[in-house]
Write a protein that holds these residues in place. Structure first.
Motif, PDB file in Angstrom:
ATOM      1  N   SER A  54      62.562  41.309  32.743  1.00 49.43           N
ATOM      2  CA  SER A  54      62.800  42.355  33.814  1.00 49.43           C
ATOM      3  C   SER A  54      62.996  44.290  32.745  1.00 49.43           C
ATOM      4  CB  SER A  54      64.687  42.508  33.440  1.00 49.43           C
ATOM      5  OG  SER A  54      64.817  42.738  32.642  1.00 49.43           O
ATOM      6  N   ASN A  55      63.470  45.420  34.038  1.00 49.34           N
ATOM      7  CA  ASN A  55      62.893  46.181  33.064  1.00 49.34           C
ATOM      8  C   ASN A  55      63.927  46.671  32.336  1.00 49.34           C
ATOM      9  OD1 ASN A  55      63.953  46.845  37.136  1.00 49.34           O
ATOM     10  ND2 ASN A  55      61.880  47.807  36.480  1.00 49.34           N
ATOM     11  N   GLY A  56      62.958  47.420  31.283  1.00 47.73           N
ATOM     12  CA  GLY A  56      63.420  47.952  30.172  1.00 47.73           C
ATOM     13  C   GLY A  56      63.205  46.776  29.268  1.00 47.73           C
ATOM     14  N   ALA A  57      62.812  45.614  29.281  1.00 45.73           N
ATOM     15  CA  ALA A  57      62.411  44.651  28.175  1.00 45.73           C
ATOM     16  C   ALA A  57      61.563  44.947  26.959  1.00 45.73           C
ATOM     17  CB  ALA A  57      61.814  42.840  28.892  1.00 45.73           C
ATOM     18  N   GLY A  58      61.071  46.243  27.523  1.00 45.00           N
ATOM     19  CA  GLY A  58      60.052  46.125  26.103  1.00 45.00           C
ATOM     20  C   GLY A  58      57.888  46.348  26.735  1.00 45.00           C
ATOM     21  N   LYS A  59      58.339  45.354  28.105  1.00 48.81           N
ATOM     22  CA  LYS A  59      56.179  45.131  28.038  1.00 48.81           C
ATOM     23  C   LYS A  59      55.512  46.137  27.835  1.00 48.81           C
ATOM     24  CE  LYS A  59      57.788  44.065  32.265  1.00 48.81           C
ATOM     25  NZ  LYS A  59      59.346  44.902  32.385  1.00 48.81           N
ATOM     26  N   SER A  60      55.925  47.391  28.325  1.00 50.06           N
ATOM     27  CA  SER A  60      55.286  48.824  28.132  1.00 50.06           C
ATOM     28  C   SER A  60      55.226  49.246  26.513  1.00 50.06           C
ATOM     29  CB  SER A  60      55.574  50.104  29.309  1.00 50.06           C
ATOM     30  OG  SER A  60      55.321  50.340  30.876  1.00 50.06           O
ATOM     31  N   THR A  61      56.177  48.922  25.941  1.00 55.03           N
ATOM     32  CA  THR A  61      56.613  49.749  24.531  1.00 55.03           C
ATOM     33  C   THR A  61      55.208  48.448  23.760  1.00 55.03           C
ATOM     34  OG1 THR A  61      58.652  50.774  25.244  1.00 55.03           O
ATOM     35  CG2 THR A  61      57.559  49.732  23.192  1.00 55.03           C
ATOM     36  N   LEU A  62      55.462  47.211  24.146  1.00 59.78           N
ATOM     37  CA  LEU A  62      55.043  45.884  23.062  1.00 59.78           C
ATOM     38  C   LEU A  62      53.480  46.802  24.019  1.00 59.78           C
ATOM     39  CD1 LEU A  62      54.085  43.981  21.478  1.00 59.78           C
ATOM     40  CD2 LEU A  62      54.917  42.119  23.855  1.00 59.78           C
ATOM     41  N   SER A 222      53.573  42.404  34.350  1.00 60.54           N
ATOM     42  CA  SER A 222      53.540  42.117  35.681  1.00 60.54           C
ATOM     43  C   SER A 222      55.072  41.212  35.563  1.00 60.54           C
ATOM     44  CB  SER A 222      53.029  41.752  36.402  1.00 60.54           C
ATOM     45  OG  SER A 222      53.163  40.939  38.113  1.00 60.54           O
ATOM     46  N   HIS A 223      55.870  42.535  37.452  1.00 58.94           N
ATOM     47  CA  HIS A 223      57.134  42.403  38.136  1.00 58.94           C
ATOM     48  C   HIS A 223      56.818  40.769  38.739  1.00 58.94           C
ATOM     49  CE1 HIS A 223      59.964  44.064  35.903  1.00 58.94           C
ATOM     50  NE2 HIS A 223      58.879  45.151  35.993  1.00 58.94           N
ATOM     51  N   HIS A 224      55.786  40.670  38.922  1.00 55.43           N
ATOM     52  CA  HIS A 224      55.744  39.511  40.186  1.00 55.43           C
ATOM     53  C   HIS A 224      55.018  37.966  39.350  1.00 55.43           C
ATOM     54  CE1 HIS A 224      54.789  42.445  43.392  1.00 55.43           C
ATOM     55  NE2 HIS A 224      54.429  42.494  43.226  1.00 55.43           N
TER      56      HIS A 224
END
Ligand code: ATP
Length: 267
Positions: A54-62, A222-224
């Motif tokens: 979900s938003n803020g879970a850390g995906k982009s950061t990872l 992805s969010h999909h």
């Protein structure tokens, strides 16, 4: 029709192209909360890995920590056999030149032509930026860039300024630019998030196919859920900075992943 641009894969490329071990990231100093709380992950050569959460879970950061676009606080990262944490500036630059990046916002140079933007993808190996301008680039780079544009079916827009493109066209140019780099790994952070559903499907389909055909390891967020299951060989789900699921997509159904979004922050 021009043939595909072939990535030259070093014969000694390891079977594991990415290994993350107990990665911790804090944006502030020691006392600040960890955004990644000990992420461990191993990605095999040629695999397509969908990172969900979900938003803020850390995906982009990872994703940004992998090539040290963000500096991890603790833990280790190995990419293409290199110990990323111990690399100095030149080593890091060399490593990054082997990795393609596609982001939600395509970051094209809007005042340059489509062709110049694609030629820029060769910056890591072609050297000076001047050599990347359409009018100054060597013939072979121009031809290779046209090949890359052909892969995304945009040769007829080669001369158009990048600020005169639709969102879907821009994202396809960004993919052509990333291909021009001849990457061994592609890191893509929500590559189709800005597109309408049908363009998103079309661009993601093209993107994943090009990666598969070239044997390029793909790590994408992805969010999909549908995209994750359709284009990933594997799903890695993050929740509040921790890996909570890591499974081949063949063993997952969309509803198996619903709980990842259990909190009310799903958009
Ligand atoms: N530069 C920063 N400084 C401080 N906190 C940050 C910074 N960048 C991101 N964060 C925080 O880190 C957390 C993880 O953000 P991240 O962008 O990695 O999440 P995400 O899973 O990619 O979310 P989204 O799906 O919304 O893109 C969020 O709480 C965010 O507010």
């Amino acid at each position: 029709m021009p043939g595909p641009v072939v990535t030259e894969v070093p014969a000694d490329r390891p079977a594991t192209v990415c290994a993350v071990d107990r990665l911790v990231l804090r944006f502030g100093g020691r006392g600040s909360p960890a955004i990644l709380k000990g992420v461990s992950l191993v990605i095999a050569d040629g695999e397509a890995v969908a990172v969900l959460g979900s938003n803020g879970a850390g995906k982009s950061t990872l994703l940004r920590c992998l090539p040290r676009l963000l500096e991890p606080s603790e833990g280790s990262v190995s990419l293409l056999g290199e110990d990323v944490m111990s690399l100095r500036r030149a080593g890091l630059r060399r490593l990054r030149s082997r990795i393609g990046f596609v982001f939600q916002r395509h970051n094209l140079s809007t005042r340059l032509s489509v062709l110049s933007n694609v030629i820029h993808g060769a910056h890591g190996r072609a050297g000076a930026l001047r050599a990347c301008h359409q009018a100054l680039a060597p013939q072979e780079l121009r031809e290779e860039a046209m090949d890359c544009l052909a892969q995304v079916s945009l040769t007829d827009l080669a001369g158009r300024r990048a600020d005169q493109l639709s969102g879907g066209q821009s994202q396809r140019v960004a993919i052509a630019r990333a291909l021009m780099q001849r990457p061994e790994i592609m890191i893509a952070d929500e590559p189709v998030a800005s597109l309408d559903p049908s363009s998103a499907e079309e661009v993601m389909d093209l993107f994943a196919r090009l990666m598969r055909e070239r044997g390029i390891t793909l790590i994408f967020t992805s969010h999909h859920l549908k995209h994750a299951l359709a284009y990933g060989d594997r799903v890695v789900a993050l929740k509040a900075g921790l890996v909570v699921e890591d499974k081949p997509t063949a063993r997952l159904r969309e509803q198996d992943l619903d709980w990842i979004y259990d909190s009310n922050d799903r958009t």
